[in-house]
Scaffold this active site. Structure first.
Site, short mmCIF file in Angstrom:
data_model
loop_
_atom_site.label_atom_id
_atom_site.label_comp_id
_atom_site.label_asym_id
_atom_site.label_seq_id
_atom_site.Cartn_x
_atom_site.Cartn_y
_atom_site.Cartn_z
N GLN A 88 0.84 -1.22 0.00
CA GLN A 88 0.00 0.00 0.00
C GLN A 88 0.87 1.26 0.00
O GLN A 88 1.87 1.34 0.72
CB GLN A 88 -0.93 -0.01 1.22
CG GLN A 88 -1.84 1.21 1.24
CD GLN A 88 -2.96 1.09 2.26
OE1 GLN A 88 -3.55 0.03 2.42
NE2 GLN A 88 -3.26 2.19 2.92
N GLY A 108 -21.47 1.91 6.41
CA GLY A 108 -21.68 3.06 5.54
C GLY A 108 -23.05 2.87 4.88
O GLY A 108 -23.37 1.76 4.45
N HIS A 123 -6.30 -31.66 29.08
CA HIS A 123 -6.84 -32.41 30.22
C HIS A 123 -7.87 -31.55 30.96
O HIS A 123 -7.55 -30.42 31.34
CB HIS A 123 -5.77 -32.76 31.26
CG HIS A 123 -4.41 -33.00 30.72
ND1 HIS A 123 -3.97 -34.22 30.32
CD2 HIS A 123 -3.37 -32.14 30.51
CE1 HIS A 123 -2.72 -34.12 29.89
NE2 HIS A 123 -2.33 -32.86 29.99
P1 TTP Z 1 -11.07 -1.85 8.23
O1 TTP Z 1 -11.71 -3.08 8.77
O2 TTP Z 1 -11.82 -0.59 8.31
O3 TTP Z 1 -9.64 -1.62 8.89
P2 TTP Z 1 -8.63 -2.63 9.49
O4 TTP Z 1 -8.54 -3.89 8.68
O5 TTP Z 1 -7.32 -1.92 9.69
O6 TTP Z 1 -9.23 -3.06 10.90
P3 TTP Z 1 -9.30 -2.20 12.27
O7 TTP Z 1 -10.24 -1.06 12.04
O8 TTP Z 1 -9.83 -3.22 13.24
O9 TTP Z 1 -7.89 -1.77 12.59
O10 TTP Z 1 -10.65 -2.08 6.71
C1 TTP Z 1 -11.55 -2.49 5.72
C2 TTP Z 1 -10.78 -3.23 4.65
O11 TTP Z 1 -9.82 -2.40 4.02
C3 TTP Z 1 -10.01 -4.40 5.19
O12 TTP Z 1 -10.10 -5.42 4.22
C4 TTP Z 1 -8.59 -3.89 5.30
C5 TTP Z 1 -8.51 -2.88 4.20
N1 TTP Z 1 -7.64 -1.73 4.47
C6 TTP Z 1 -6.49 -1.57 3.71
O13 TTP Z 1 -6.18 -2.40 2.84
N2 TTP Z 1 -5.72 -0.46 3.94
C7 TTP Z 1 -6.02 0.47 4.88
O14 TTP Z 1 -5.27 1.44 5.04
C8 TTP Z 1 -7.23 0.27 5.67
C9 TTP Z 1 -7.61 1.26 6.73
C10 TTP Z 1 -7.99 -0.83 5.42
#
Ligand code: TTP
Length: 410
Positions: free
Chosen positions: A77, A141, A317
């Site tokens: 990312q 959302g 156990h």
């Molecule tokens: P979220 O579930 O909102 O974020 P998270 O996976 O970090 O979980 P938490 O809030 O518990 O820390 O993310 C939604 C989806 O997007 C999930 O598949 C992970 C992905 N995602 C990314 O790939 N990059 C990012 O920067 C974020 C925030 C999320």
């Protein structure tokens, strides 16, 4: 068409299970969550692009470089947080084609993708989003619509009913231009829902498809138990590949992997799934909606119900494990018990990112991380977490959450 899967998140809400690994590799019904996403996108895509960051080495090691013969490309990312940043990271790999983007931590089935693609084509849309109606959108959302068009996306609108955004989209490459213009949200992320609003304001046609099937957003620990229960109830086939000794009772459907031995006196009531090379019994009781991984040991006088026990873990156990999740490579000492019901019969509350949340569950046991050693006669209160790498000494009553790598003794 390419499939872009977002798997770079930290999974904070799923601690301690995500202390040392991304949430998408956590196994539910003995398979990493992301494999269900790969499987259900597979009929529609010719290549997968997985966006990674947090603990990416483990993700790549677990999932590998192909799925069903289709290549998987891992893309780190771009700097910055949020789903829009994650999608933007695949810009080069996507090229000039339309593509599917899906969160890697959700469960959905083929029908949803089919509906989404047909809505996108039928409406000659610029983007499409999969939705489902819920009574309470506090955690979602909200997708607002007029006819076949999406008119706005509103994050966490409160306790109202309506269409929830399920986290599965189709985009054209033009989306990257809108992502570039997406501002930072109030919670400090670049969010794809804000990008959709920009597209709508600019007059682009964003359409939607209503998904009638089962969907789960695996954000919090109890979502793992819900998904496990769904998969075992609906997808499990009775299949014994291991050895079941005379004197053991198996009530179908039960799946038992190769090399697993179920000893005399074990009583297993399906749906239950047990992986490979595990030792079960003698004289134990495994009740419905339980998944036990590979190389596990469930020994004498142990009762397990409605739980997930990940690979290489033992309840050897005199243990009771109810409505609980036990991470990998974790050992429970003799006599260790998880409590799964409050005396006042109220819903069990769990601390999530520092705040107590109502799990909505009457019964919820322990959430134990990976590489944990629990001593003999430990009692664990409902909804309590034990961090990965911790050691809990004999006789401890775990009535508060234990951070990772803690030593707790009486
Ligand atoms: P979220 O579930 O909102 O974020 P998270 O996976 O970090 O979980 P938490 O809030 O518990 O820390 O993310 C939604 C989806 O997007 C999930 O598949 C992970 C992905 N995602 C990314 O790939 N990059 C990012 O920067 C974020 C925030 C999320």
């Amino acid at each position: 068409m390419k499939g872009v899967i977002l798997a770079a998140g930290k999974g904070e809400r799923l601690r301690p299970l995500t202390d040392d690994r991304p949430k998408v590799v956590l196994k539910v019904a003995n398979r990493p969550i992301i494999e269900y996403v790969l499987e259900n996108l597979d009929p529609f895509v010719d290549e997968f692009i997985i966006i990674v960051r947090y603990q990416k080495e483990r993700l790549i090691r677990v999932i590998g470089d192909e799925f069903n013969g289709k290549p998987i490309t891992y893309v780190e990312q771009l700097p910055g947080e949020g789903t829009a940043k994650a999608i933007e990271s695949a810009r080069e790999q996507v090229g000039n084609e339309e593509f599917i983007a899906a969160n890697g931590d959700i469960y959905f089935e083929i029908d949803g993708v089919k509906e989404l693609i047909s809505a996108f084509r039928r409406e000659k849309a610029d983007a499409a989003v999969l939705v489902k109606e819920f009574d309470d959108l506090s955690h979602f959302g909200r997708i607002e619509v007029d006819g076949n068009r999406v008119t706005a996306v509103r994050e966490k609108p409160g306790k109202v009913s309506g269409y929830a955004n399920l986290g599965v989209y189709i985009f054209k490459p033009e989306v990257f231009e809108f992502i570039e213009r997406t501002p930072l949200s109030a919670r400090g992320e670049y969010e794809i829902t804000d990008t959709l609003n920009l597209m709508i304001e600019a007059g682009r046609k964003v359409t939607y498809a209503v998904y009638p099937g089962y969907w789960n957003d695996v954000g919090r620990p109890w979502n793992l138990l819900e998904l496990n229960e769904y998969l075992l109830k609906n997808k499990l086939r009775h299949e014994i590949r291991g050895i079941v000794e005379e004197g053991a009772t198996i009530v179908p459907p039960v799946e038992i992997g190769e090399g697993t031995v179920v000893r005399s006196g074990a009583y297993i009531v399906g749906p239950v799934k047990i992986g490979k090379n595990s030792r079960i019994g003698p004289n134990c009781f495994i009740r419905p909606h339980t998944s036990i991984g590979d190389n596990c040991h469930v020994g004498n006088a142990v009762e397990i119900k409605n739980s997930i026990i990940m690979d290489n873990s033992n309840a050897p156990h005199l243990n009771y494990v109810g409505d609980s999740i036990i991470g990998e490579n974790t050992n429970l000492g003799a006599g260790t018990i998880t409590a799964n019901l409050r005396h006042d019969r109220g819903n069990v509350k769990v601390e999530i990112k520092g705040k107590l949340e109502d799990s909505g569950r009457h019964k919820l046991g322990a959430i134990i991380g990976h590489n944990v050693k629990v001593g003999i006669n430990v009692s664990i209160y409902p909804g309590r977490k034990i961090g990965s790498g911790s050691f809990i000494g004999p006789g401890v009553v775990v009535d508060v959450n234990v951070p990772p790598r803690s030593l707790v003794v009486v």
